[in-house]
Design a protein around this motif. Structure first.
Motif, PDB file in Angstrom:
ATOM      1  N   ILE A 504       0.864  -1.177   0.000  1.00 17.85           N
ATOM      2  CA  ILE A 504       0.000   0.000   0.000  1.00 17.85           C
ATOM      3  C   ILE A 504       0.903   1.229   0.000  1.00 17.85           C
ATOM      4  O   ILE A 504       1.691   1.426   0.916  1.00 17.85           O
ATOM      5  CB  ILE A 504      -0.893   0.012   1.252  1.00 17.85           C
ATOM      6  N   LYS A 506       1.362   5.410  -0.377  1.00 16.62           N
ATOM      7  CA  LYS A 506       0.651   6.677  -0.275  1.00 16.62           C
ATOM      8  C   LYS A 506       0.849   7.487  -1.545  1.00 16.62           C
ATOM      9  O   LYS A 506       1.929   7.520  -2.123  1.00 16.62           O
ATOM     10  CB  LYS A 506       1.167   7.465   0.934  1.00 16.62           C
ATOM     11  N   TYR A 511      -4.274   6.180  -1.139  1.00 14.22           N
ATOM     12  CA  TYR A 511      -3.309   5.098  -1.279  1.00 14.22           C
ATOM     13  C   TYR A 511      -3.490   4.383  -2.612  1.00 14.22           C
ATOM     14  O   TYR A 511      -4.599   4.249  -3.107  1.00 14.22           O
ATOM     15  CB  TYR A 511      -3.484   4.082  -0.144  1.00 14.22           C
TER      16      TYR A 511
END
Lengths: 652, 212
Positions: A504, A506, A511
């Protein structure tokens, strides 16, 4: 929060999903199939793992050359393997030069397909060509009664000695007399009459009459009785498929497919309509492009059966309403705007040459009836193929999933349809790293032993996600808690082996999910699933799911009342049923009742070709089915919004 | 601002019962009604719009927040004194002729209302003539035009042209939006602004009104 609703997976592998006891297996767990991509024409074959290239191709009626019958002796069935391939066999080392081996040349009869392979075969060797297509899929039993028939007609000898005969009958009258009472009104077109004296003499007055209704299209030699083929076309916005059908037994002799050349003017119907509207010669150029494509397809089909265009007297075409208009060179612009009116919805029979389809000069083209601007002849064909129109009690749900999700529900008592504007997401478009299902597309995603795994078409490094890969990936991430039921990509608060938090990333306040790193990808660019991609998918699946809900409400039924669910179309054939249910694209069904119909549009068209009854049925369906225009229904918005979120509960 | 923190949170989360309770609490505490609206509800909807633009929330969540605000307004509206409400401006909004897409336009209308605009929704399949007629009737500050199909986009310049011919183009600001619409297209057809989504449409509308 939302994740508390999700049951912890217990060592579940998404690749091998647990099904309720007693329910039939859906997709996986059977023989493993791999893809064989045959270049230069980008033909795709789905083959059983472990078969040799020759076997794979033999089953499909493709000839590679070679004359030892696959014994590994003649060394003529050479192909160039472009993807990675294992070391050559002893036989290959003997029969092929070192240089050739270096280049990846192998013998088709010796090379085992145990993973996706891309091969190139010499164009000079092309006898026949094939395109991958799902050929399975059920089809109601067709009682053969083809649209065009061939009949052996022998004129009695005493007729032939005209001068002595007391009755002065014309050639045609004598043929009629023999064919009484069925063909007492037989008519022969000019073309047939012109060649009749010569053909009668050549056949010694005993030949094959080619008949369509009360027309005799041609008088052929007796041996032509065995050469009895028809064509069907599935005219998709993206892909055109042609099939050569043997009218003697209904079998498919050859299948060829190509990308629709109109694609360069945009990948969806709307863009085509817009082009036609804005360009004075738009309609003409689209028609020309389509006929070039189709005539190229037919040429390749003819090669497969060693026949020529003059051997074909009949073809059936099914497509969405816009494509059918373009085929007929009829302006489809009315479909672009409310009230979305096509020029016609009736089934149409025209001379093939009137639309520049190169077949026998007297050949006929049947164009399927449609229901409306967005419920086309392809959906009517899918309905035929599903058998829904012949079903008395069982209620059938059918989905043709592409850019537009066309849906039908019901049986012969009542059948309702709608077209849900699913948008291009389901075909991999409008997705940042999306692509259509071709080499390099991630088509299947699952989490196994905590690792995200995927299958890529063509066994090369991944280039992007196609529709089925996208659905799988989102389903897997919903499962791991990395996507919330509201569609938010997030770090999962759950712990467990399947959680993919390390991927994941950012990005601008939201995200993204890293599908493949730049090292792992084909283009050395990382492949992400972005937050926006998930939103696009939510809109697409929301539209389809809302369409299903509205049809069910219209029929006054619940999911339990549905006996069979059939999936068709670019996505429908390949999407994993469990993933489709996990993201809420379709409601929760017993997976055992869900099956793929294969290329259902062409199956339905074949049924029409093989049986006049089905042509009649198709035309009746056009009147019988009820079409619900979703955009004019006030409650559609409510249904749509309700289906934008993903289901909270995990199925697996 | 912090005075309404709980209210703002309840509205952004779409928690209707909590938001209504918080509104009642603020009323009982004797707060200015206009302040509850401006600093509580409208501030919350600003945040909702931002979150939507970013992608952290989606259509159902935004609708839920808008519904929450509407429920709160039911308590506040009867308490507003005549002339107390200072509308941020008048907007007429509609989807162009030939286009039946509703949802995007509804979201924009809802968010505009949430931001304090007075919105007249003309619905879908709105002809240029109808836009003109309504504009003359309502005398809006902003005309918002939506189109969801590339085939119906040409109705946007037609609508602008109709406003021009009716002599009211100078009296209104035109903002356009919809999936196939771009900022460049807005420039080409001489619209005043373009909203990429429901959140930014509100931001742009505020800019047009000189408030932000």
């Amino acid at each position: 929060m939302e994740n508390s609703d999700i049951k912890e997976p217990q060592g579940t592998k998404l690749g091998k999903r647990k099904l309720p006891l007693g329910s039939p297996q859906v997709r996986k767990t059977r023989t493993r199939y791999v893809w064989l991509n045959v270049l230069p024409d980008d033909l795709w074959l789905k083959v059983r793992e472990g078969e040799t290239i020759s076997e794979a191709i033999h089953d499909e009626n493709i000839e590679l050359g070679g004359d030892c019958g696959g014994l590994g002796k003649c060394g003529k069935c050479r192909v160039k393997v472009l993807s990675s391939v294992g070391p050559p066999t002893v036989v290959e080392e003997e029969l092929l030069s070192e240089d050739e081996l270096q280049q990846g040349i192998r013998l088709a009869c010796r090379t085992i397909v145990d993973k996706d392979l891309v091969i190139h075969r010499d164009e000079a060797d092309f006898e026949t060509e094939y395109f991958q297509i799902l050929k399975t899929g059920h089809r109601p039993l067709v009682h053969p009664d083809p649209l065009v028939t061939k009949r052996l007609v022998t004129l009695p000898l005493d007729f032939q000695e005209d001068s002595l005969s007391s009755e002065w009958l014309s050639d045609l009258d004598r043929i009629k007399l023999v064919m009484l009472p069925e063909y007492k009104d037989l008519i022969a077109p000019l073309n047939c009459l012109r060649s009749l004296p010569r053909m009668l003499k050549e056949t010694s007055f005993s030949g094959a009459a080619v008949l369509h209704q009360n027309f005799m299209l041609a008088w052929q030699k007796q041996e032509e009785l065995g050469c009895y083929y028809g064509l069907v076309f599935d005219l998709g916005t993206c892909t055109l498929v042609g099939k050569l059908i043997n009218l003697l037994d209904g079998s498919e002799t050859a299948v060829v497919s190509c990308l629709n050349s109109q694609m360069r003017y945009g990948s969806n119907v709307i863009s085509r309509l817009q082009y036609v509207k804005e360009h004075p010669h738009g309609l003409e150029s689209f028609h020309d492009l389509m006929m070039k494509d189709i005539n190229r397809i037919t040429k390749r089909l003819f090669k497969a059966a060693n026949i020529g265009p003059e051997d074909i007297f009949i073809a059936v075409a099914a497509g969405n309403t816009t494509m059918q208009h373009l085929l007929l060179s009829i302006d489809p612009s009315g479909i672009a705007e409310a009230p979305f009116s096509p020029v016609l919805t009736d089934g149409l029979v025209v001379r093939a040459r009137e639309v520049d389809l190169l077949l026998h000069p007297e050949a006929l083209l049947y164009v399927m009836p449609t229901k409306s601007g967005y419920v086309g002849g392809d959906l009517i064909s899918v309905i035929l193929a599903s058998g829904a129109a012949e079903q008395d009690d069982d209620i059938i749900l059918g989905l043709d999933l592409g850019t537009n999700g066309e849906i039908f529900l019901g049986n012969r008592k009542r059948l309702v349809t709608c077209s849900a504007a699913a948008g291009p997401a389901l075909e991999g478009a409008a997705i940042s790293n999306g692509m259509i299902a071709k080499a390099g597309a991630i088509e299947d995603v699952y989490i196994e032993d905590g690792e995200l795994r995927y299958q890529i078409i063509g066994n090369i490094k991944p280039k992007g996600l196609c529709g089925s890969g996208l659905v799988d990936l989102v389903a897997a991430l919903l499962h791991s808690g990395n996507i919330s039921y509201q569609g938010l990509i997030q770090r999962s608060r759950k712990s467990g082996p399947n959680v993919q938090n390390e991927k994941i990333v950012k990005h601008a306040g939201t995200y993204n999910f890293l599908v493949a790193t730049s090292e792992e990808s084909y283009n050395q660019r990382p492949i992400y699933l972005t937050q926006k991609d998930v939103r696009e998918l939510q809109l697409a699946k929301g539209a389809v799911a809302a369409g299903i809900s509205m049809l069910m409400e219209e029929m006054g039924i619940r999911t339990d009342d549905i006996a069979h669910v059939y999936l068709a179309g670019a996505l429908g054939n390949y999407v994993d049923v469990m993933s489709a249910m996990r993201i809420g694209l379709i409601p929760d069904f017993d997976p055992g009742i869900v099956s793929s119909l294969g290329n259902a549009a062409s199956t339905g068209a074949s049924m029409v070709l093989l049986s006049k009854n089905y042509w009649q049925m198709a035309n009746n369906l056009s009147d019988f089915i009820e079409h619900i225009e979703l955009s004019s229904r006030l409650d559609f918005n409510q249904y749509f919004v309700e289906h934008i979120d993903f289901p909270k509960a995990n199925l697996w | 601002m912090s005075e309404f923190k709980a209210l703002i949170e309840a509205v952004t989360k779409g928690d209707i019962s909590k938001a209504v309770a918080e509104t009642q609490k603020a009323i009982d505490a004797g707060g200015f009604i206009q302040a509850i609206i401006d600093e509580g509800l409208i501030a919350a909807m600003d945040e909702v719009g931002d979150n939507f633009s970013k992608g952290t929330i989606f259509v159902p969540q935004m609708l839920r927040s808008a519904k929450t605000m509407q429920e709160c307004m039911k308590l506040l509206e009867p308490l507003l004194k005549e002339g107390d409400t200072s509308s941020k401006g008048k907007v007429i909004i509609g989807t162009v002729k030939g286009d039946l897409h509703d949802i995007g336009k509804n979201l924009v209308a809802m968010m505009m209302e949430g931001a304090g605009f007075t919105v007249t929704d003309l619905g879908v399949d709105v002809s240029p003539e109808k836009f003109v007629q309504k504009a003359q009737e309502v005398e809006p500050d902003i005309v918002a035009i939506s189109a969801l199909l590339s085939t119906t986009m040409p109705a946007m310049p037609q609508t602008i042209e109709a406003l021009q011919k009716a002599g009211i183009r100078d009296k209104v600001k035109v903002i356009i939006g919809g999936a196939p619409v771009t900022a460049k297209y807005a420039q080409e057809i001489k619209a005043d602004s373009y909203g990429a989504d429901a959140g930014s449409a509100v931001t742009e509308a505020k800019k047009l009104m000189g408030i932000s």
